[in-house]
Design a protein around this motif. Sequence first.
Motif, mmCIF file in Angstrom:
data_model
loop_
_atom_site.group_PDB
_atom_site.id
_atom_site.type_symbol
_atom_site.label_atom_id
_atom_site.label_comp_id
_atom_site.label_asym_id
_atom_site.label_seq_id
_atom_site.Cartn_x
_atom_site.Cartn_y
_atom_site.Cartn_z
ATOM 1 N N GLY A 76 0.767 -1.201 0.012
ATOM 2 C CA GLY A 76 -0.199 0.091 -0.055
ATOM 3 C C GLY A 76 1.051 1.033 0.014
ATOM 4 N N ASN A 77 0.311 2.306 0.729
ATOM 5 C CA ASN A 77 0.999 3.671 0.966
ATOM 6 C C ASN A 77 1.349 4.043 -0.432
ATOM 7 N N PHE A 78 0.519 3.749 -1.418
ATOM 8 C CA PHE A 78 0.564 4.666 -2.980
ATOM 9 C C PHE A 78 0.360 6.105 -2.665
ATOM 10 N N ASN A 79 -0.357 6.688 -1.882
ATOM 11 C CA ASN A 79 -0.468 8.165 -1.484
ATOM 12 C C ASN A 79 -0.614 8.798 -2.945
ATOM 13 N N PRO A 80 -1.538 8.461 -3.657
ATOM 14 C CA PRO A 80 -1.914 9.009 -4.938
ATOM 15 C C PRO A 80 -2.189 10.462 -5.088
ATOM 16 N N ILE A 81 -1.599 11.012 -5.955
ATOM 17 C CA ILE A 81 -1.891 12.621 -6.318
ATOM 18 C C ILE A 81 -2.552 12.484 -7.570
ATOM 19 N N ILE A 82 -3.982 12.991 -7.649
ATOM 20 C CA ILE A 82 -4.798 12.994 -8.795
ATOM 21 C C ILE A 82 -5.194 14.288 -9.079
ATOM 22 N N ASN A 83 -4.967 14.928 -10.298
ATOM 23 C CA ASN A 83 -5.485 16.212 -10.429
ATOM 24 C C ASN A 83 -5.814 16.312 -12.137
ATOM 25 N N ARG A 84 -6.409 17.362 -12.712
ATOM 26 C CA ARG A 84 -6.771 17.651 -13.903
ATOM 27 C C ARG A 84 -7.556 16.669 -14.613
ATOM 28 N N LYS A 85 -8.704 16.409 -14.118
ATOM 29 C CA LYS A 85 -9.693 15.456 -14.882
ATOM 30 C C LYS A 85 -10.149 16.023 -16.016
ATOM 31 N N HIS A 86 -10.172 15.149 -17.113
ATOM 32 C CA HIS A 86 -10.621 15.559 -18.400
ATOM 33 C C HIS A 86 -11.711 14.437 -18.848
ATOM 34 N N THR A 87 -13.050 14.925 -19.132
ATOM 35 C CA THR A 87 -14.007 14.208 -19.510
ATOM 36 C C THR A 87 -14.128 14.273 -20.898
ATOM 37 N N PHE A 88 -14.282 13.241 -21.353
ATOM 38 C CA PHE A 88 -14.457 13.229 -22.972
ATOM 39 C C PHE A 88 -15.533 12.252 -23.439
ATOM 40 N N ASP A 89 -15.504 11.751 -24.712
ATOM 41 C CA ASP A 89 -16.815 10.990 -24.952
ATOM 42 C C ASP A 89 -16.476 9.502 -24.846
ATOM 43 N N GLY A 90 -17.110 8.973 -23.812
ATOM 44 C CA GLY A 90 -17.004 7.648 -23.482
ATOM 45 C C GLY A 90 -15.608 7.081 -22.442
ATOM 46 N N TYR A 91 -15.065 8.227 -22.006
ATOM 47 C CA TYR A 91 -13.783 8.045 -21.457
ATOM 48 C C TYR A 91 -13.321 9.367 -20.448
#
Length: 384
Positions: A76-91
């Motif tokens: 474990g201990n992945f400590n994810p950093i997630i940013n800049r979400k882009h939404t498109f056609d089907g994904y």
Amino acid sequence: MKKVLLLFFITITINIQAQNEMLCTGKYWTEDEANLVMKDFAKEWNDLVSWESRADVIRSGIISGMKLDQMPKIEGNFNPIINRKHTFDGYIVENIAIESFPGFYITGNLYSPANPGKKNAAILSPHGHLSDKRLKEDVQTRCATLARMGAIVFAYDMVGYAESNQTTHKMPIALLLQTWNSKRVLEYLLSRPDVDSERIGMTGGSGGGTQTFVLTAIDQRIKVAVPAVQVSAHFFGGCVCESGMPIHKSEEHQTNNVEIAALCAPRPMLLISNGSDWTRNTPRIEYPYIQKVYALYNAEHKVENVHLPTEKHDYGYSKRAAAYMFFTYHLKLKLSNVTITDGVQEDFVTILPEDDLKVFTANNPRPSDAIIGDKAIIEYLNLK
């Protein structure tokens, strides 16, 4: 003190020389030599028991050769950093970094279906030798298409390339770090409640193909593998990240990438080859050998080869289309989401500017605890 230092440097020099003698790099054999070597390898086993005995030796050689068994014990201990979400056609595309080990970050993009199921297939997407390959159009297209088909796809950088610039790519343990990073990406995906652990795939082209068959060989959690334009009997990889550590040869054994790829058996595997590089002999040399291994498990139907004799060393449309079909069948994806009458449709994909896909920016800088430099990372890991 001077004597102690002298002995230390003598010991290091002897160890490096011994390791170099075990390295199989680049075009280690000629094609003629490799043909004969494969026949010799085939004499080492004649049934499932003798093959699995050889497989154990090869697998152990990979793990000890790259010093994977000396890496930190981390769960474990992945400590994810997630940013800049882009939404498109089907994904959907998100910029992501996870912690490989304290102070070392794996940078990438996470492609997900716009309408995911409760449990989804997941695919690791390592990339080959191009400075910003993860950000290029062909990788974006492949990952977006697989996401629209129902897979969660993690595209991540080679060490020393793109945003993975805490090291240089030519550092001595590049092969170890890349394999370790792939293992951590795998474990991150498996930790997600929306991922089906029985539907995990992996694919990459060229150097990404090497990463694919190496991790698949030593980790049974990869259920479906598609190494593209890389599995060769005579070519061992031209970079330190592929053949810079002694995973093919020891005092007890000699092997090559064909046998390493064969360790995937009996899990489904597609070999993609072409006519202009070191995979030009795949239908005649590499694939028949691997078929014989699969036959020991009565799994001949689970290994395939798509050979494109008029094509070059890339992961172009025809190669991607073959991979889509293979993953559709074995990972239970939704091909109907991307098919039209004359092939697999990719024109729905929105190609993002490279900067839009980067995790770390002036506004989102890399964490301050990052370990920088080849020497600092090797010292932190305390490899023997």
